[in-house]
Design an enzyme around this catalytic site. Structure first.
Site, PDB file in Angstrom:
ATOM      1  N   GLY A 209       0.825  -1.215   0.000  1.00  0.00           N
ATOM      2  CA  GLY A 209       0.000   0.000   0.000  1.00  0.00           C
ATOM      3  C   GLY A 209       0.848   1.250   0.000  1.00  0.00           C
ATOM      4  O   GLY A 209       1.937   1.267  -0.588  1.00  0.00           O
ATOM      5  N   SER A 210       0.360   2.275   0.690  1.00  0.00           N
ATOM      6  CA  SER A 210       1.017   3.580   0.610  1.00  0.00           C
ATOM      7  C   SER A 210       2.211   3.663   1.554  1.00  0.00           C
ATOM      8  O   SER A 210       2.322   2.901   2.525  1.00  0.00           O
ATOM      9  CB  SER A 210       0.026   4.683   0.976  1.00  0.00           C
ATOM     10  OG  SER A 210      -0.312   4.576   2.340  1.00  0.00           O
ATOM     11  N   GLY A 213       0.634   4.807   5.078  1.00  0.00           N
ATOM     12  CA  GLY A 213      -0.043   3.710   5.790  1.00  0.00           C
ATOM     13  C   GLY A 213       0.951   2.639   6.199  1.00  0.00           C
ATOM     14  O   GLY A 213       0.926   2.149   7.335  1.00  0.00           O
ATOM     15  N   GLU A 233       5.483  -3.468   1.338  1.00  0.00           N
ATOM     16  CA  GLU A 233       5.858  -2.921   0.034  1.00  0.00           C
ATOM     17  C   GLU A 233       5.180  -1.570  -0.064  1.00  0.00           C
ATOM     18  O   GLU A 233       3.951  -1.481  -0.104  1.00  0.00           O
ATOM     19  CB  GLU A 233       5.375  -3.880  -1.061  1.00  0.00           C
ATOM     20  CG  GLU A 233       5.920  -3.513  -2.416  1.00  0.00           C
ATOM     21  CD  GLU A 233       4.957  -3.894  -3.501  1.00  0.00           C
ATOM     22  OE1 GLU A 233       4.541  -5.045  -3.578  1.00  0.00           O
ATOM     23  OE2 GLU A 233       4.618  -2.979  -4.276  1.00  0.00           O
ATOM     24  N   CYS A 270       2.439  -0.473  -8.636  1.00  0.00           N
ATOM     25  CA  CYS A 270       3.617  -0.133  -7.826  1.00  0.00           C
ATOM     26  C   CYS A 270       4.850  -0.023  -8.715  1.00  0.00           C
ATOM     27  O   CYS A 270       5.826   0.622  -8.347  1.00  0.00           O
ATOM     28  CB  CYS A 270       3.824  -1.172  -6.738  1.00  0.00           C
ATOM     29  SG  CYS A 270       3.662  -2.846  -7.344  1.00  0.00           S
TER      30      CYS A 270
HETATM   31  P1  NAP Z   1      -3.096   2.595   2.077  1.00  0.00           P
HETATM   32  O1  NAP Z   1      -3.855   3.820   2.343  1.00  0.00           O
HETATM   33  O2  NAP Z   1      -1.730   2.514   2.653  1.00  0.00           O
HETATM   34  O3  NAP Z   1      -3.965   1.366   2.634  1.00  0.00           O
HETATM   35  C1  NAP Z   1      -3.462   0.036   2.674  1.00  0.00           C
HETATM   36  C2  NAP Z   1      -3.984  -0.661   3.922  1.00  0.00           C
HETATM   37  O4  NAP Z   1      -3.450  -0.059   5.095  1.00  0.00           O
HETATM   38  C3  NAP Z   1      -5.486  -0.565   4.063  1.00  0.00           C
HETATM   39  O5  NAP Z   1      -5.947  -1.769   4.651  1.00  0.00           O
HETATM   40  C4  NAP Z   1      -5.679   0.600   4.996  1.00  0.00           C
HETATM   41  O6  NAP Z   1      -6.879   0.533   5.711  1.00  0.00           O
HETATM   42  C5  NAP Z   1      -4.490   0.442   5.915  1.00  0.00           C
HETATM   43  N1  NAP Z   1      -4.014   1.704   6.480  1.00  0.00           N
HETATM   44  C6  NAP Z   1      -3.649   2.807   5.774  1.00  0.00           C
HETATM   45  N2  NAP Z   1      -3.207   3.763   6.605  1.00  0.00           N
HETATM   46  C7  NAP Z   1      -3.270   3.257   7.855  1.00  0.00           C
HETATM   47  C8  NAP Z   1      -2.950   3.761   9.139  1.00  0.00           C
HETATM   48  N3  NAP Z   1      -2.477   5.007   9.295  1.00  0.00           N
HETATM   49  N4  NAP Z   1      -3.158   2.982  10.207  1.00  0.00           N
HETATM   50  C9  NAP Z   1      -3.643   1.727  10.065  1.00  0.00           C
HETATM   51  N5  NAP Z   1      -3.981   1.189   8.880  1.00  0.00           N
HETATM   52  C10 NAP Z   1      -3.792   1.933   7.784  1.00  0.00           C
HETATM   53  O7  NAP Z   1      -2.956   2.280   0.568  1.00  0.00           O
HETATM   54  P2  NAP Z   1      -4.054   2.280  -0.585  1.00  0.00           P
HETATM   55  O8  NAP Z   1      -5.411   2.513  -0.046  1.00  0.00           O
HETATM   56  O9  NAP Z   1      -3.816   1.058  -1.351  1.00  0.00           O
HETATM   57  O10 NAP Z   1      -3.644   3.450  -1.526  1.00  0.00           O
HETATM   58  C11 NAP Z   1      -3.428   4.732  -1.106  1.00  0.00           C
HETATM   59  C12 NAP Z   1      -2.180   5.226  -1.776  1.00  0.00           C
HETATM   60  O11 NAP Z   1      -1.152   4.220  -1.631  1.00  0.00           O
HETATM   61  C13 NAP Z   1      -2.259   5.400  -3.257  1.00  0.00           C
HETATM   62  O12 NAP Z   1      -2.806   6.623  -3.620  1.00  0.00           O
HETATM   63  C14 NAP Z   1      -0.814   5.232  -3.648  1.00  0.00           C
HETATM   64  O13 NAP Z   1      -0.124   6.410  -3.467  1.00  0.00           O
HETATM   65  C15 NAP Z   1      -0.268   4.223  -2.719  1.00  0.00           C
HETATM   66  N6  NAP Z   1      -0.170   2.824  -3.211  1.00  0.00           N
HETATM   67  C16 NAP Z   1       1.042   2.319  -3.490  1.00  0.00           C
HETATM   68  C17 NAP Z   1       1.172   1.013  -3.900  1.00  0.00           C
HETATM   69  C18 NAP Z   1       2.494   0.438  -4.181  1.00  0.00           C
HETATM   70  O14 NAP Z   1       2.568  -0.736  -4.464  1.00  0.00           O
HETATM   71  N7  NAP Z   1       3.550   1.177  -4.096  1.00  0.00           N
HETATM   72  C19 NAP Z   1       0.077   0.187  -4.049  1.00  0.00           C
HETATM   73  C20 NAP Z   1      -1.169   0.711  -3.754  1.00  0.00           C
HETATM   74  C21 NAP Z   1      -1.257   2.027  -3.321  1.00  0.00           C
HETATM   75  P3  NAP Z   1      -8.280   0.971   5.019  1.00  0.00           P
HETATM   76  O15 NAP Z   1      -8.563  -0.027   3.938  1.00  0.00           O
HETATM   77  O16 NAP Z   1      -9.232   0.819   6.155  1.00  0.00           O
HETATM   78  O17 NAP Z   1      -8.087   2.346   4.530  1.00  0.00           O
END
Ligand code: NAP
Length: 468
Positions: A209-210, A213, A233, A270
């Protein structure tokens, strides 16, 4: 008066308790049992492919063609890990026989064995509703290693997560296995996600994810009284260096290929190439014009979530305020119009805003005056899943330095093609130095992913029954 526990956290306790109860059974399960489960999950997924793809398309907007391909990849991964288990990978032993005499030459008999870590908390990815979600690569590799998996579904595809989980739970039941082998956290929230990571019975975490996060959860895993491995990752900007040698012939074809890679899946990969590094030369100028011409009219589909769209617009606006636009975005689609920005190497190196990931259909072109400066640009990137070097075929000193710089900052170095599309095989490496990954010595794609969930134990002078 005792305080009542938040019911959603109490529900997580129950789910983790099931996983903990199944952990010893699953860790000691024979290869045939694990492989039968993994193969059964692949068959079941394919058996309900049409219904599941329809739900996934409604929730993610990724389109049926892409999602069908993702199901095929997910089933391939599950079966691939089943083969690894059957080949004995999680059970391998390394023996050093006893040697009589004084140390260091003399030694006792030692056998190094592999043991499953225990229950793994698996955070589904937003951008891979199948291949990096409930039954994705993290789950397949953890199950293959002998670890029960507790899934934290992504809020972007809740209905699909539930449907895939129900299907998987049916397979687990049908095969007479404990239900704790694979469980799902219901009504997951961020508080719940953090609670899960810090649960004393969770032995490791897998996350895609991000950066924000991932870093928050990585910190939570490390703040535990007993920290556990966190395989995260996170963000990656995937530099692509196009040297003049590559642009002499068919640069138009390369520009079309690169434009398609930047906009693939609306840029929500990613491994999307977000940084194009060019040496000052007329060939590079021509290439920028060809890239602009190829990418500007490409219409994209809607992004995974409104939040993702907002995030992309904000990230692109930040880059726009520090770099020049190559063209005015105009393509007309359900998703954002592609963007291309340009800046100089010195500006890129001096300004951290230009190194932030734009998760969406956009890239930044950086012009460098010399190969030395290209290397400085790569050093400024710091950590990336991939680096692509076009035109580095000759065994020259400069190319050797470039390859060394690319290897220092990334887990995969490409000499042809584009970084989107990550093959599932033994030689794959998907993970690089921080911030692309929290554990650069591990991979989340390919069969080596299994090793993340095994812990070596050296058995010294052990009786034969222990070695089994
Ligand atoms: P994300 O916001 O990091 O969410 C991924 C997981 O982590 C979700 O289950 C989310 O919960 C949880 N989470 C996020 N922030 C958290 C925190 N502060 N405390 C506890 N749990 C947390 O990622 P995303 O929703 O996939 O995408 C958001 C951004 O991530 C994108 O705009 C992009 O920039 C980036 N991204 C990068 C990659 C990569 O491979 N590099 C892949 C996908 C996304 P919830 O589901 O409840 O929100």
């Amino acid at each position: 008066m005792t305080e009542q526990k938040d019911p959603s956290l109490a529900a997580i306790d129950q789910v983790v308790a099931k996983a903990a109860a199944a952990a010893d059974f699953w860790a000691q399960s024979p290869a045939a049992v694990r492989a039968t489960l993994l193969n059964g999950l692949a068959d079941a997924l394919e058996g309900q492919q049409a219904e599941l793809v329809a739900i996934a398309d409604r929730e993610s907007g990724l389109g049926e063609a892409r999602l069908n391909g993702e199901v095929a990849r997910t089933a391939f991964q599950l079966r691939g890990f089943a083969s690894e288990v059957q080949a004995g990978v999680p059970y391998r032993q390394v023996a050093s026989e006893a040697v009589a005499g004084a140390p260091p030459a003399g030694r006792p008999a030692l056998v190094r064995v592999q043991r499953a870590l225990g229950p793994v908390a698996m955070f589904s990815a937003s951008n891979f509703p199948f291949a990096f979600s409930v039954l994705g690569g993290d789950t397949a590799s953890a199950l293959a290693a002998g670890c029960p998996v507790v899934v934290k579904p992504h809020s972007g595809h809740p209905e699909l997560s539930r449907a895939v989980f129900e299907l998987a739970a049916g397979v687990v039941r049908q095969q007479g296995l404990p239900e704790g082998v694979l469980t799902l956290v219901e009504a997951a929230s961020r508080v719940g996600g953090t609670y899960l990571v810090q649960h004393p019975d969770i032995a490791a975490v897998a996350f895609t994810g991000s950066y924000q996060g991932g870093k928050a959860l990585w910190q939570a895993a490390n703040d535990r009284p007993r920290p556990v491995p966190f395989y995260g990752e996170l963000g990656s900007i995937n530099p692509l260096v196009a040297l003049p040698a590559a642009l002499e012939s068919d640069s138009e074809g390369l520009a079309r290929t690169l434009a398609a890679s930047i906009t693939l899946g609306c840029g929500q990969f990613c491994t999307s190439p977000g940084l194009i590094v060019l040496l000052d030369s007329p060939l590079s100028e021509r290439f920028v014009a060809q890239l602009a011409e190829a990418i500007a009219p490409l219409a994209t589909h809607r992004m995974l979530t409104p939040g993702m769209r907002q995030g992309f617009e904000a990230a692109a606006a930040t880059v726009a305020s520090h770099a020049a636009k190559v063209f005015e975005p105009a393509a007309d689609g359900a998703g954002p119009a592609p963007r291309l920005f340009v800046t100089g190497a010195s500006e890129f190196i001096a300004n951290p805003h230009l190194r932030e990931e734009m998760f969406g259909p956009a890239a930044l072109v950086v012009r460098a005056a010399s190969v030395e400066q290209v290397i400085e640009v790569l050093e400024a990137v710091g950590g990336s899943l991939t680096t692509t070097l076009w035109g580095a075929q000759a065994a020259s000193d400069e190319n050797r330095q470039l390859v060394r710089a690319a290897e220092k900052i990334s887990g995969r170095v490409l000499f042809a093609g584009v970084p989107t599309g990550v093959a599932v095989c033994h030689a794959q490496q998907h993970g690089g130095p921080w911030p692309s990954s929290t554990t650069p010595h591990t991979t989340s794609v390919g069969y080596a992913a299994l090793e993340r969930f095994l812990r070596p134990v050296a058995l010294q002078d052990a009786p034969a029954w222990v070695l089994g």
